[in-house]
Design an enzyme around this catalytic site. Sequence first.
Site, PDB file in Angstrom:
ATOM      1  N   HIS A 198      87.873  57.779  65.200  1.00 41.80           N
ATOM      2  CA  HIS A 198      88.939  57.672  64.059  1.00 41.80           C
ATOM      3  C   HIS A 198      88.542  59.222  63.568  1.00 41.80           C
ATOM      4  CE1 HIS A 198      89.957  55.559  60.934  1.00 41.80           C
ATOM      5  NE2 HIS A 198      90.572  56.453  59.811  1.00 41.80           N
ATOM      6  N   ARG A 305     100.382  49.434  67.570  1.00 42.30           N
ATOM      7  CA  ARG A 305      99.142  47.997  67.646  1.00 42.30           C
ATOM      8  C   ARG A 305      99.082  48.606  66.337  1.00 42.30           C
ATOM      9  NH1 ARG A 305      97.918  52.890  71.526  1.00 42.30           N
ATOM     10  NH2 ARG A 305      97.701  52.434  73.521  1.00 42.30           N
ATOM     11  N   ARG A 341     103.013  44.702  68.565  1.00 42.53           N
ATOM     12  CA  ARG A 341     102.226  44.009  69.613  1.00 42.53           C
ATOM     13  C   ARG A 341     100.998  42.942  68.613  1.00 42.53           C
ATOM     14  NH1 ARG A 341      97.784  46.682  73.315  1.00 42.53           N
ATOM     15  NH2 ARG A 341      96.767  47.258  71.165  1.00 42.53           N
ATOM     16  N   GLU A 440      99.157  43.956  81.937  1.00 41.77           N
ATOM     17  CA  GLU A 440      97.740  44.738  81.932  1.00 41.77           C
ATOM     18  C   GLU A 440      96.796  44.109  83.248  1.00 41.77           C
ATOM     19  OE1 GLU A 440      97.151  45.906  77.853  1.00 41.77           O
ATOM     20  OE2 GLU A 440      97.280  43.514  77.181  1.00 41.77           O
ATOM     21  N   ASN A 463      96.527  51.567  81.122  1.00 45.53           N
ATOM     22  CA  ASN A 463      95.205  51.248  80.650  1.00 45.53           C
ATOM     23  C   ASN A 463      94.568  50.218  80.862  1.00 45.53           C
ATOM     24  OD1 ASN A 463      96.775  53.898  79.408  1.00 45.53           O
ATOM     25  ND2 ASN A 463      96.028  53.339  77.633  1.00 45.53           N
ATOM     26  N   ASP A 464      95.093  49.187  80.462  1.00 45.83           N
ATOM     27  CA  ASP A 464      93.954  48.475  80.797  1.00 45.83           C
ATOM     28  C   ASP A 464      94.897  47.672  82.357  1.00 45.83           C
ATOM     29  OD1 ASP A 464      92.559  47.166  79.281  1.00 45.83           O
ATOM     30  OD2 ASP A 464      94.084  47.153  77.846  1.00 45.83           O
ATOM     31  N   ARG A 474      86.861  51.350  81.384  1.00 48.74           N
ATOM     32  CA  ARG A 474      88.606  52.879  80.578  1.00 48.74           C
ATOM     33  C   ARG A 474      87.490  53.675  80.063  1.00 48.74           C
ATOM     34  NH1 ARG A 474      92.790  49.776  77.376  1.00 48.74           N
ATOM     35  NH2 ARG A 474      93.107  51.419  76.329  1.00 48.74           N
ATOM     36  N   CYS A 511     103.989  51.077  78.309  1.00 45.78           N
ATOM     37  CA  CYS A 511     103.425  51.658  76.702  1.00 45.78           C
ATOM     38  C   CYS A 511     101.788  52.092  77.996  1.00 45.78           C
ATOM     39  CB  CYS A 511     103.300  50.884  75.562  1.00 45.78           C
ATOM     40  SG  CYS A 511     102.635  49.830  76.357  1.00 45.78           S
TER      41      CYS A 511
HETATM   42  C1  PEP Z   1      96.852  49.235  77.788  1.00 41.93           C
HETATM   43  O1  PEP Z   1      96.074  48.519  78.517  1.00 41.93           O
HETATM   44  O2  PEP Z   1      97.990  50.268  78.795  1.00 41.93           O
HETATM   45  C2  PEP Z   1      98.179  49.786  76.332  1.00 41.93           C
HETATM   46  C3  PEP Z   1      98.810  50.173  75.746  1.00 41.93           C
HETATM   47  O3  PEP Z   1      97.255  48.963  75.501  1.00 41.93           O
HETATM   48  P1  PEP Z   1      95.512  49.513  74.831  1.00 41.93           P
HETATM   49  O4  PEP Z   1      95.377  50.761  75.475  1.00 41.93           O
HETATM   50  O5  PEP Z   1      96.135  49.201  73.234  1.00 41.93           O
HETATM   51  O6  PEP Z   1      95.026  48.437  75.037  1.00 41.93           O
HETATM   52 MG    MG Z   2      95.711  46.993  76.723  1.00 41.50          MG
END
Ligand code: PEP
Ligand code: MG
Length: 589
Positions: A198, A305, A341, A440, A463-464, A474, A511
Site C-alpha cells: 500500500h 482493477r 475488470r 492470462e 503478468n499472469d 510472479r 494490459c
Molecule cells: C495481468 O495478469 O497481466 C494483469 C494485468 O492483471 P493483474 O496484474 O491484476 O493480475
Molecule cells: Mg492477472
Amino acid sequence: MSDVDQSESIITGISGSPGICIGKAYLVDREGVNVIEKYYIRKEKLNDEVKRFKAAVKNGKAELASIIEDAPEELRQHVGILETHMALYKDKMLYGRTIEIIENEMVNAEWALKKVVSDVKGMFQNISDPYLKGRATDIVHVSDRILRNLVGAGDVNIAAINKRVILVAHDLSPADTSQIQLERVKGFITDRGGKTSHTNIIARTLGIPCVLGLSDATSLIKSDDIIIVDGKSGIVVLHPTDQTITMYEERLAQYEEHQAVITRSSQLPAKTADNVRLLVMGNIELPEEVVSVRDNGGDGIGLFRTEFLYMSRRTFPNTDDLFEQYREVVELMAPKPVTIRTLDINGDKAFSYSSNSDETNPALGLRAIRFCLKNPEVFKDQLKAILKASAYGNVRVMFPMISSIDEVIEAKELLKQSAEELDRKGESFNPDIEVGIMIEVPSAVILADVLAEEVDFFSIGTNDLVQYSLAIDRGNRKVAHLYHPLHPAVIRMVKRVVDVGREKNINVVMCGEMAGDPYNMPILLGLGMNELSMVPQSIPAVKEMIKKLNAVDSSLFLTDVLKQSSTSGILSIMQEAYGKILLENRTVG
Ligand code: PEP
Ligand code: MG
C-alpha cells in the site's frame, strides 16, 4: 570506534515509485518502544493497570482519528485502510487478549501487549498469503501506537517534519504515509515492503520516488546523512561523493526535462513514423488515479482493477457503493473508453471477509472469475454497478482468468440476468456493452479461436500469462530472474492471440506490465498490437518510443525474433537492431 565510514556505498532494494531525489535522510525513529521490561503488578493494582492500557488505546484511537481527519485530499481514498485500523483497536485478539494477560499473569500492560503481538506474528508466520500477512502488519501498526502511548514515547510525527528530507523507515504504515506533505518529503525508503504494498501505491499516487525492501537501510543510514534515491533502479546511494551527486543532479535535471517534454507531447495521439496509430491507455486501481491517466495523455483506461475498492472494508460493497465509484471514473474519462475488470479476488489479493487462507496454492485456486461464478450474488452486484455506469460514458466489461468457454458463457449469462433485473427497475444502461476477457492462462491462448466467438475483445494479461505459462510465481524473488516476458514461448503466445483477433475481427489489447516497457515496443508493434494499457506514469515514455519506430520495419524484425530459440537470442538481436533507439529512449529515475 573511529569515525564512522563515510565512503560512498550503494544499497539495493526493490524499485518502487520512479524518480530521483537527493537530500538529507530523516530516520523515522521508533526507538524507545523497542526495549520493553516485564514487571509484576500487585493484585490490588491490576485494575489500574487495565485502566492504563485502556487509556493508551483511547489516546491511540484519538491520534489516528485526527490523522484520518487531516489526511490531504489526494489521499482520501487511502483513508479506508486507516478506518480498518480504527476497528482493530478494540479487536478481541488484540484488546481483549491483552487485558486477559494483564489480569491472569499479573504483568504490566506493555509486556502483555508485546506478548499478544508476538503471538499474532507467530500465528501469521507460516502463512504465505500476502493479504493475511498484511493483516498481521496492521495489528503491529496499531499495537505500536498503543505502546508509544503506554511508554510515553513520541509519535512518528511525519506531519511535523519541517525541513525537506527523505524518510528512512523500517516500514511505513498507511497512517504514516498519509501524513506525508509533498513540500517536505522528497521521497522515502523502507527496509520492508514490496512493489504491491500500500505504501508504494501511495508513493505512486503522490508521484514521489521510493525504494522498498532494503532490509537494513535503517541501521546503515543515520538522520542527516546525504542519500540519493533512484526509484526506478531500486538503488540508494549512501554518502555519495561530490562526483556522484553531480552525476545524479544531471540525471535528475535530464529526467525532469525529459518527463516534461514527453508528458506534453503525450497529449497527442501515438503514431509510428509510418503513421500507424496505437491507443495507449492507463491501468488504475482507484478512481483518483484517473487524473494521472489524463495528465499523462492516456487514451482511456484499459484496465480498472476493481479489487482495491473491496479491500478496505468489512463486508462486500453493494451495487450502489460500487456504481458511485465507477461512474466517477467513467464520467471523468468520457468519451474515452474505460475497461472495468470484474473482481480478481484471491490469488494474491484476498479480503478479511472472504479469506482464501485454507488454499495451499491460491494462484491456482478459487480466484477471479472462479470465485465470482461460485458467488453469483456478489458478482451480480458488481455487474449491475458496471452496467449502470455504462449509461455515463464508454464502458467495457472484462472477465479475468478465463480458462474455458463455459466460464465465459456462464459469466455472460449472469451479465444478462443483471441487465434484465436493472431493466425491470427502469434503470438505464448500455445494452450493447462490449464484453471481453483477459487472456492470462495458457488454455485461453490455445482456445483463443473458440473464445473469440463469444466476446468482443481480448486483453492479454502478461503478468499472469508469464506466471502460468513459465510456471514462475510472479511474487517469488528467488525465481524472479527467470520471469521474462521476452521468453520465446510468451512471444509466440501473444502472437497467436493477436492473429486470432485479426482473423475473428475482434480487438486485442495488452494490459500486463509487458505493455508498459518501452523496450518491448519493437516486438509488440511487430506483432501487430495496437492497444496497450499500463501504469499511467509509463504512458509518455511508451508513446515516445512508438513515434520513433516504424511498423513495417518492426514486423520484418519480428520474423527474426520468431526464429530465436531463447530470450538471450531475442535480447541480442534487439540490441543489434534497436540498440541506438532504445538507448536514446532510456528514461532515468
Ligand atoms: C495481468 O495478469 O497481466 C494483469 C494485468 O492483471 P493483474 O496484474 O491484476 O493480475
Ligand atoms: Mg492477472
